[in-house]
Write a protein that holds these residues in place. Structure first.
Motif, PDB file in Angstrom:
ATOM      1  N   SER A 132      -2.161   1.048  -8.527  1.00  0.00           N
ATOM      2  CA  SER A 132      -1.779   0.010  -7.482  1.00  0.00           C
ATOM      3  C   SER A 132      -2.906  -0.247  -6.313  1.00  0.00           C
ATOM      4  O   SER A 132      -3.360  -1.390  -5.737  1.00  0.00           O
ATOM      5  CB  SER A 132      -0.303  -0.117  -7.015  1.00  0.00           C
ATOM      6  N   VAL A 133      -3.286   0.824  -5.882  1.00  0.00           N
ATOM      7  CA  VAL A 133      -4.202   1.061  -4.800  1.00  0.00           C
ATOM      8  C   VAL A 133      -5.694   0.381  -5.247  1.00  0.00           C
ATOM      9  O   VAL A 133      -6.186  -0.271  -4.544  1.00  0.00           O
ATOM     10  CB  VAL A 133      -4.373   2.306  -4.087  1.00  0.00           C
ATOM     11  N   ALA A 134      -5.915   0.850  -6.609  1.00  0.00           N
ATOM     12  CA  ALA A 134      -7.135   0.344  -7.273  1.00  0.00           C
ATOM     13  C   ALA A 134      -7.091  -1.365  -7.197  1.00  0.00           C
ATOM     14  O   ALA A 134      -8.074  -1.853  -7.329  1.00  0.00           O
ATOM     15  CB  ALA A 134      -7.407   0.849  -8.560  1.00  0.00           C
ATOM     16  N   LYS A 135      -5.866  -1.862  -7.136  1.00  0.00           N
ATOM     17  CA  LYS A 135      -5.606  -3.332  -7.276  1.00  0.00           C
ATOM     18  C   LYS A 135      -5.834  -3.897  -6.141  1.00  0.00           C
ATOM     19  O   LYS A 135      -5.570  -5.019  -6.102  1.00  0.00           O
ATOM     20  CB  LYS A 135      -4.523  -3.587  -8.136  1.00  0.00           C
ATOM     21  N   GLY A 136      -5.740  -3.060  -5.091  1.00  0.00           N
ATOM     22  CA  GLY A 136      -5.745  -3.637  -3.704  1.00  0.00           C
ATOM     23  C   GLY A 136      -4.398  -3.395  -2.852  1.00  0.00           C
ATOM     24  O   GLY A 136      -4.245  -4.073  -1.893  1.00  0.00           O
ATOM     25  N   GLU A 137      -3.567  -3.141  -3.552  1.00  0.00           N
ATOM     26  CA  GLU A 137      -2.188  -2.951  -2.753  1.00  0.00           C
ATOM     27  C   GLU A 137      -2.149  -1.839  -1.695  1.00  0.00           C
ATOM     28  O   GLU A 137      -2.828  -0.742  -2.182  1.00  0.00           O
ATOM     29  CB  GLU A 137      -0.972  -2.750  -3.720  1.00  0.00           C
ATOM     30  N   ARG A 138      -1.361  -1.880  -0.890  1.00  0.00           N
ATOM     31  CA  ARG A 138      -1.449  -1.071   0.201  1.00  0.00           C
ATOM     32  C   ARG A 138      -0.077  -0.375   0.778  1.00  0.00           C
ATOM     33  O   ARG A 138       0.120   0.726   1.116  1.00  0.00           O
ATOM     34  CB  ARG A 138      -2.399  -1.262   1.191  1.00  0.00           C
ATOM     35  N   TYR A 139       0.772  -1.225   0.693  1.00  0.00           N
ATOM     36  CA  TYR A 139       2.253  -1.059   1.273  1.00  0.00           C
ATOM     37  C   TYR A 139       3.162  -0.927   0.187  1.00  0.00           C
ATOM     38  O   TYR A 139       3.286  -2.022  -0.939  1.00  0.00           O
ATOM     39  CB  TYR A 139       2.600  -1.989   2.152  1.00  0.00           C
ATOM     40  N   PHE A 140       4.077   0.026   0.164  1.00  0.00           N
ATOM     41  CA  PHE A 140       5.145   0.157  -1.176  1.00  0.00           C
ATOM     42  C   PHE A 140       6.399   0.619  -0.376  1.00  0.00           C
ATOM     43  O   PHE A 140       6.538   1.174   0.776  1.00  0.00           O
ATOM     44  CB  PHE A 140       4.684   1.433  -1.700  1.00  0.00           C
ATOM     45  N   ARG A 141       7.666   0.264  -1.156  1.00  0.00           N
ATOM     46  CA  ARG A 141       8.879   0.811  -0.844  1.00  0.00           C
ATOM     47  C   ARG A 141       9.263   1.550  -2.096  1.00  0.00           C
ATOM     48  O   ARG A 141       8.845   1.191  -3.275  1.00  0.00           O
ATOM     49  CB  ARG A 141       9.851  -0.476  -0.566  1.00  0.00           C
ATOM     50  N   ALA A 142       9.974   2.537  -1.849  1.00  0.00           N
ATOM     51  CA  ALA A 142      10.517   3.519  -2.999  1.00  0.00           C
ATOM     52  C   ALA A 142      11.174   2.920  -4.223  1.00  0.00           C
ATOM     53  O   ALA A 142      11.014   3.044  -5.126  1.00  0.00           O
ATOM     54  CB  ALA A 142      11.485   4.450  -2.261  1.00  0.00           C
TER      55      ALA A 142
END
Length: 74
Positions: free
Chosen positions: A18-28
């Protein structure tokens, strides 16, 4: 490399992709939905992964209804 459980490896792999795709913020709960785990299973492991994972920085970012985690490559 630190020893990780199967669930921890799955979480790290999901976060890394997900980080490789540009996402940075996540919820469990969102991570749990993608991996077929409960949000509690993920939520318990994220603070441990924040300490153990060398390949990415996992930081507790905010708390509204649920905790948001900020993830960046190291």
């Amino acid at each position: 490399m630190t020893d990780f459980t199967d669930e921890e490896r799955r979480i790290l792999e999901f976060l890394s992709d997900s980080v490789a795709k540009g996402e940075r913020y996540f919820r469990a709960k969102n991570i749990a939905e993608h991996l077929g785990l409960s949000s509690k299973q993920v939520g318990v492991r994220l603070p441990k992964l924040a300490e153990k994972a060398d390949e990415m920085d996992i930081e507790k970012w905010g708390r509204a209804r649920s905790t948001t985690w900020k993830v960046e490559p190291s």
